[in-house]
Design a protein around this motif. Sequence first.
Motif, PDB file in Angstrom:
ATOM      1  N   ARG A 105      37.963   7.057  35.345  1.00  0.00           N
ATOM      2  CA  ARG A 105      38.400   5.972  36.242  1.00  0.00           C
ATOM      3  C   ARG A 105      37.462   4.796  36.072  1.00  0.00           C
ATOM      4  NH1 ARG A 105      41.743   8.111  40.607  1.00  0.00           N
ATOM      5  NH2 ARG A 105      41.910  10.371  40.374  1.00  0.00           N
TER       6      ARG A 105
ATOM      7  N   GLU B  10      36.999   0.473  37.035  1.00  0.00           N
ATOM      8  CA  GLU B  10      37.448  -0.694  37.802  1.00  0.00           C
ATOM      9  C   GLU B  10      37.224  -1.955  36.961  1.00  0.00           C
ATOM     10  OE1 GLU B  10      35.533  -2.327  41.650  1.00  0.00           O
ATOM     11  OE2 GLU B  10      36.859  -0.700  42.272  1.00  0.00           O
TER      12      GLU B  10
ATOM     13  N   ARG C 175      46.860  -7.689  45.057  1.00  0.00           N
ATOM     14  CA  ARG C 175      46.503  -6.318  45.432  1.00  0.00           C
ATOM     15  C   ARG C 175      46.073  -5.538  44.190  1.00  0.00           C
ATOM     16  NH1 ARG C 175      49.724  -2.000  44.080  1.00  0.00           N
ATOM     17  NH2 ARG C 175      51.978  -2.292  43.855  1.00  0.00           N
ATOM     18  N   PRO C 176      45.147  -4.600  44.356  1.00  0.00           N
ATOM     19  CA  PRO C 176      44.718  -3.796  43.202  1.00  0.00           C
ATOM     20  C   PRO C 176      45.887  -3.073  42.544  1.00  0.00           C
ATOM     21  CG  PRO C 176      43.222  -3.478  45.060  1.00  0.00           C
ATOM     22  CD  PRO C 176      44.396  -4.271  45.574  1.00  0.00           C
ATOM     23  N   LEU C 177      45.806  -2.919  41.244  1.00  0.00           N
ATOM     24  CA  LEU C 177      46.859  -2.249  40.484  1.00  0.00           C
ATOM     25  C   LEU C 177      46.245  -1.152  39.619  1.00  0.00           C
ATOM     26  CD1 LEU C 177      48.867  -5.390  39.306  1.00  0.00           C
ATOM     27  CD2 LEU C 177      49.593  -3.707  41.028  1.00  0.00           C
ATOM     28  N   ARG C 178      46.976  -0.043  39.490  1.00  0.00           N
ATOM     29  CA  ARG C 178      46.502   1.082  38.677  1.00  0.00           C
ATOM     30  C   ARG C 178      47.194   1.046  37.304  1.00  0.00           C
ATOM     31  NH1 ARG C 178      47.787   3.019  43.576  1.00  0.00           N
ATOM     32  NH2 ARG C 178      49.734   3.871  42.789  1.00  0.00           N
TER      33      ARG C 178
ATOM     34  N   PRO D 276      50.654   5.575  38.631  1.00  0.00           N
ATOM     35  CA  PRO D 276      50.202   4.281  38.109  1.00  0.00           C
ATOM     36  C   PRO D 276      51.262   3.198  38.309  1.00  0.00           C
ATOM     37  CG  PRO D 276      50.901   5.698  36.306  1.00  0.00           C
ATOM     38  CD  PRO D 276      50.928   6.553  37.547  1.00  0.00           C
ATOM     39  N   ASP D 277      50.798   1.963  38.364  1.00  0.00           N
ATOM     40  CA  ASP D 277      51.718   0.828  38.449  1.00  0.00           C
ATOM     41  C   ASP D 277      52.200   0.410  37.068  1.00  0.00           C
ATOM     42  OD1 ASP D 277      51.431   0.144  41.389  1.00  0.00           O
ATOM     43  OD2 ASP D 277      49.341   0.068  40.758  1.00  0.00           O
TER      44      ASP D 277
ATOM     45  N   LEU E 186      42.306   5.742  33.992  1.00  0.00           N
ATOM     46  CA  LEU E 186      42.990   4.989  35.034  1.00  0.00           C
ATOM     47  C   LEU E 186      42.144   3.752  35.324  1.00  0.00           C
ATOM     48  CD1 LEU E 186      45.523   5.140  36.820  1.00  0.00           C
ATOM     49  CD2 LEU E 186      44.014   5.933  38.662  1.00  0.00           C
TER      50      LEU E 186
ATOM     51  N   THR F 286      41.620   0.563  37.347  1.00  0.00           N
ATOM     52  CA  THR F 286      42.046  -0.095  38.587  1.00  0.00           C
ATOM     53  C   THR F 286      41.682  -1.567  38.481  1.00  0.00           C
ATOM     54  OG1 THR F 286      41.715   1.927  39.856  1.00  0.00           O
ATOM     55  CG2 THR F 286      41.857  -0.130  41.094  1.00  0.00           C
TER      56      THR F 286
ATOM     57  N   VAL G 103      41.232  -5.086  39.910  1.00  0.00           N
ATOM     58  CA  VAL G 103      40.928  -5.650  41.230  1.00  0.00           C
ATOM     59  C   VAL G 103      40.691  -7.147  41.057  1.00  0.00           C
ATOM     60  CG1 VAL G 103      39.925  -3.488  42.076  1.00  0.00           C
ATOM     61  CG2 VAL G 103      38.439  -5.218  41.024  1.00  0.00           C
TER      62      VAL G 103
ATOM     63  N   ARG H 289      32.267  -4.316  43.922  1.00  0.00           N
ATOM     64  CA  ARG H 289      32.467  -3.093  43.153  1.00  0.00           C
ATOM     65  C   ARG H 289      32.101  -1.907  44.027  1.00  0.00           C
ATOM     66  NH1 ARG H 289      33.281  -4.133  37.907  1.00  0.00           N
ATOM     67  NH2 ARG H 289      32.799  -2.014  37.276  1.00  0.00           N
TER      68      ARG H 289
END
Length: 317
Positions: A40, A42, A51-54, A82-83, A306, A308, A310, A316
């Motif tokens: 994961r 960021e 908005r945050p997206l995956r 996931p987006d 993944l 993310t 932001v 962070r």
Amino acid sequence: MSPLPAAARSLAAVTGAGALLGAGLATYAACEARAYVLRRVEVPLLPPGHRPLRVLHLSDLHVTPGQRRKLEWIAGLADLRPDLVVDTGDNLAHRDSVGPLLDALAPLLAVPGVFVMGSNDYFEPTMRNPVRYLLPDDGRRHTDTPQLPWRDLAGAFTGAGWLDLTNRTGTLAVGGTTFGFAGVDDPHLGYDRLDDVTGVAGADRHADVRLGVAHAPYLRVLDAFATDDCDAVLAGHTHGGQVCLPGGRALTTNCDLEPARARGLHRHPADSRPGDPGSAWLHVSAGLGTSPYVRFRVACRPEATLLTLVPQGAPRR
Ligand SMILES: [Fe+2]
């Protein structure tokens, strides 16, 4: 007792210990190649207020039909919801892999996605000396083996709605954010057509985020995308070095990217900072597979990531 039998016994003991050690290392390296992990990361690149997206980054799956455990693990990635999915190629390693792979990816194909192909999607793998990967590139490319059914795979991906970024650009709206993409065909084979996807022909300049996508992270590709104001470039190909020193230090990337950036999130140029003109984030996936002829990894677990996304300047976690 004469000294000769004693020396012979010592030699036998050393040889036996060496054989045991070698067998142990081989067992470990084979197990490491099946120890799939989700990483994961960021990445602060969204405009403020988004908005945050995956984003699920898949690469170098190198699927053969019998790899049930790997296929089950890939299918389970849909639970991450996931987006967006970004697939940076080398999905295949066998002519009969397309069906099992599509079964595993089925839930993810319902998610917006983009893809490029790698050399191993196009051509059947062949037995090669693994030591060659640690030597300087001799320029040889193995394009003389039978082609794999990559057209079937690409057709299924595009049929599901994923964007084919093979020397193409495209735009997707995902979760309130517009993505402009630019992608190239595999630079390892010299198939990239950067002039077709940068500059005036580049990714959508009205998009909120601009992403470059490639299989192999050759410096010419990273330079072109970063100079063309992409916010990030996603790539695979390196397998993270595949056989690394303890601690995960890569020895090679199988391209001209330096080993320090063989996997993970970096900047390009490496010493740049966010906001520097002509710079971008770079995410290199260590990938989930290996050549079917070199099924081992050392200090370099197979991975999916993944990311993310932001907003820039967000704290962070
Ligand atoms: Fe690969």
